[in-house]
Design a protein around this motif. Sequence first.
Motif, PDB file in Angstrom:
ATOM      1  N   ASP A  87       0.830  -1.211   0.000  1.00  0.00           N
ATOM      2  CA  ASP A  87       0.000   0.000   0.000  1.00  0.00           C
ATOM      3  C   ASP A  87       0.862   1.259   0.000  1.00  0.00           C
ATOM      4  O   ASP A  87       0.575   2.223  -0.711  1.00  0.00           O
ATOM      5  CB  ASP A  87      -0.945   0.007   1.202  1.00  0.00           C
ATOM      6  N   ILE A  88       1.914   1.262   0.793  1.00  0.00           N
ATOM      7  CA  ILE A  88       2.814   2.424   0.855  1.00  0.00           C
ATOM      8  C   ILE A  88       3.524   2.623  -0.484  1.00  0.00           C
ATOM      9  O   ILE A  88       3.635   3.747  -0.979  1.00  0.00           O
ATOM     10  CB  ILE A  88       3.828   2.258   2.004  1.00  0.00           C
ATOM     11  N   ILE A  89       3.981   1.545  -1.089  1.00  0.00           N
ATOM     12  CA  ILE A  89       4.669   1.637  -2.380  1.00  0.00           C
ATOM     13  C   ILE A  89       3.718   2.200  -3.436  1.00  0.00           C
ATOM     14  O   ILE A  89       4.088   3.080  -4.213  1.00  0.00           O
ATOM     15  CB  ILE A  89       5.229   0.261  -2.805  1.00  0.00           C
ATOM     16  N   ARG A  90       2.489   1.705  -3.458  1.00  0.00           N
ATOM     17  CA  ARG A  90       1.518   2.208  -4.431  1.00  0.00           C
ATOM     18  C   ARG A  90       1.207   3.679  -4.186  1.00  0.00           C
ATOM     19  O   ARG A  90       1.075   4.448  -5.141  1.00  0.00           O
ATOM     20  CB  ARG A  90       0.236   1.391  -4.352  1.00  0.00           C
ATOM     21  N   LYS A  91       1.085   4.067  -2.933  1.00  0.00           N
ATOM     22  CA  LYS A  91       0.795   5.461  -2.611  1.00  0.00           C
ATOM     23  C   LYS A  91       1.943   6.354  -3.062  1.00  0.00           C
ATOM     24  O   LYS A  91       1.719   7.435  -3.611  1.00  0.00           O
ATOM     25  CB  LYS A  91       0.571   5.606  -1.104  1.00  0.00           C
ATOM     26  N   GLU A  92       3.174   5.927  -2.832  1.00  0.00           N
ATOM     27  CA  GLU A  92       4.332   6.728  -3.215  1.00  0.00           C
ATOM     28  C   GLU A  92       4.465   6.853  -4.727  1.00  0.00           C
ATOM     29  O   GLU A  92       4.932   7.864  -5.227  1.00  0.00           O
ATOM     30  CB  GLU A  92       5.606   6.139  -2.616  1.00  0.00           C
ATOM     31  N   LYS A  93       4.050   5.837  -5.468  1.00  0.00           N
ATOM     32  CA  LYS A  93       4.115   5.911  -6.920  1.00  0.00           C
ATOM     33  C   LYS A  93       3.146   6.961  -7.455  1.00  0.00           C
ATOM     34  O   LYS A  93       3.399   7.563  -8.496  1.00  0.00           O
ATOM     35  CB  LYS A  93       3.803   4.550  -7.548  1.00  0.00           C
ATOM     36  N   ARG A  94       2.027   7.177  -6.763  1.00  0.00           N
ATOM     37  CA  ARG A  94       1.047   8.167  -7.192  1.00  0.00           C
ATOM     38  C   ARG A  94       1.487   9.582  -6.860  1.00  0.00           C
ATOM     39  O   ARG A  94       1.029  10.538  -7.469  1.00  0.00           O
ATOM     40  CB  ARG A  94      -0.305   7.894  -6.533  1.00  0.00           C
ATOM     41  N   MET A  95       2.354   9.720  -5.873  1.00  0.00           N
ATOM     42  CA  MET A  95       2.808  11.051  -5.463  1.00  0.00           C
ATOM     43  C   MET A  95       3.907  11.528  -6.396  1.00  0.00           C
ATOM     44  O   MET A  95       4.722  10.745  -6.877  1.00  0.00           O
ATOM     45  CB  MET A  95       3.322  11.015  -4.017  1.00  0.00           C
ATOM     46  N   THR A  96       3.957  12.821  -6.638  1.00  0.00           N
ATOM     47  CA  THR A  96       5.011  13.375  -7.479  1.00  0.00           C
ATOM     48  C   THR A  96       6.102  13.943  -6.593  1.00  0.00           C
ATOM     49  O   THR A  96       5.842  14.466  -5.512  1.00  0.00           O
ATOM     50  CB  THR A  96       4.464  14.484  -8.391  1.00  0.00           C
ATOM     51  N   SER A  97       7.312  13.864  -7.080  1.00  0.00           N
ATOM     52  CA  SER A  97       8.446  14.369  -6.326  1.00  0.00           C
ATOM     53  C   SER A  97       8.621  15.858  -6.590  1.00  0.00           C
ATOM     54  O   SER A  97       8.510  16.327  -7.713  1.00  0.00           O
ATOM     55  CB  SER A  97       9.707  13.607  -6.734  1.00  0.00           C
ATOM     56  N   MET A  98       8.922  16.603  -5.546  1.00  0.00           N
ATOM     57  CA  MET A  98       9.132  18.038  -5.669  1.00  0.00           C
ATOM     58  C   MET A  98      10.618  18.382  -5.693  1.00  0.00           C
ATOM     59  O   MET A  98      10.980  19.542  -5.742  1.00  0.00           O
ATOM     60  CB  MET A  98       8.455  18.769  -4.503  1.00  0.00           C
ATOM     61  N   GLU A  99      11.498  17.383  -5.674  1.00  0.00           N
ATOM     62  CA  GLU A  99      12.926  17.618  -5.686  1.00  0.00           C
ATOM     63  C   GLU A  99      13.401  17.889  -7.110  1.00  0.00           C
ATOM     64  O   GLU A  99      12.895  17.292  -8.059  1.00  0.00           O
ATOM     65  CB  GLU A  99      13.669  16.390  -5.148  1.00  0.00           C
TER      66      GLU A  99
END
Length: 161
Positions: free
Chosen positions: A68-80
Amino acid sequence: MTVKEYNRSVHEYADSVYRFIRGNLRDEERANDIVQDSYEKLWRHVAEIDYRVVKSWLFSTAYHTMIDIIRKEKRMTSMEPAHEMEMVYDSHYSDLNEILHEALERLPEHQKTAVMLRDYEGYSYKEIGDITGLSEAQVKINIYRGRLALKSYIGKIETVI
């Protein structure tokens, strides 16, 4: 399950659940969070769960939380900025453990999980199936394909050293 059995499960299984999650995520803080979350869920269901199945229940819960955490992180965009995310590649390695971890990181998630549960933690095909929700045949296929990919990536040991 009793409180005494719950405490015993913490003593007996927390380290192996942590190693499994940390090996997949390569992040100690997130691995600690997932293990803690799994034990919190266990505590909420302590009256419903029999101690005989607590080990597979913990691994299964931790595994699904990690997914679940991996899937959630894939949906988030990186601001770096992109240049900060670049990593320096060193073509010469002397640490076999580092090479193995790099090879594991290249595997698809289901193969990586199956190989780690089998080869690192020593689970049977049936237990891995219970943890991941896959059939024994699917588990065997994932382990076989994962090992082939590892062998292909690492190649001969003489070329690595």
